[in-house]
Design a protein around this motif. Structure first.
Motif: not given
Length: 175
Positions: A125-128, A84-87, A91-96
């Motif tokens: 945390x999302x730095x992307x 859900x977070x990535x969708x 983004x892709x490659x988000x930390x778990x």
């Protein structure tokens, strides 16, 4: 696939799976299911806030302090949180996301139609660079805690997100 057709695990008051049903039926009949709430912060500690699209099945066009959504049939809370977070962030490659706690949310107001769901709360945390899904997110920004506090009384927020936000504040205060 139409979101209303997504199959969900229907659970009891102890979060045990008792059957499965399409999301639209679960909402229409007020069947208890599972959801995830992920609080997203950027490298500067700002909180990701967004406004849901008017086409959402529940709480359309309201502001939200979390990304997240329903847990699919057979899916774990952890799997759903990352998906859900990535969708929603695009983004892709988000930390778990880090699991924090779980609570039973029940909404008996007219707007919630007597819905209830087990709600697992996470943080990540999302730095992307984010590119939120246009189908899910109408507007978004990373806001400071002070900016969020100022808007809590001004904007119309999803009630389950406000409940999760209050529980998260209490969880952190209890240390």
């Amino acid at each position: 696939m139409n979101p209303a057709d997504e199959i969900l695990d229907i659970v009891d008051e102890h979060d045990r799976v008792v059957t499965q049903a399409p999301r639209g039926e679960a909402y229409a009949r007020g069947l208890r299911h599972r959801c995830v709430f992920i609080q997203v912060r950027d490298a500067e500690g700002r909180l990701f806030v967004h406004r849901r699209t008017a086409s959402k099945l529940v709480f359309p066009a309201l502001y939200d302090l979390f990304v997240g959504g329903v847990v699919g049939a057979g899916e774990s809370y952890d799997e759903a949180a990352l998906r859900e977070a990535e969708e929603e962030l695009g983004v892709s490659g988000l930390s778990e996301p880090t699991y924090l706690f779980k609570f039973l949310y029940e909404d008996d107001s007219a707007g919630g139609a007597g819905l209830g769901w087990w709600s697992a709360v996470y943080e990540v945390r999302c730095d992307l660079p984010v590119r939120p899904q246009a189908e899910e997110v109408q507007w978004h920004a990373f806001l400071t805690d002070e900016e969020v506090a100022a808007r809590l009384g001004e904007w119309e927020w999803v009630p389950d997100g406000l409940a999760a936000h209050e529980r998260l504040r209490a969880f952190r205060a209890a240390g």
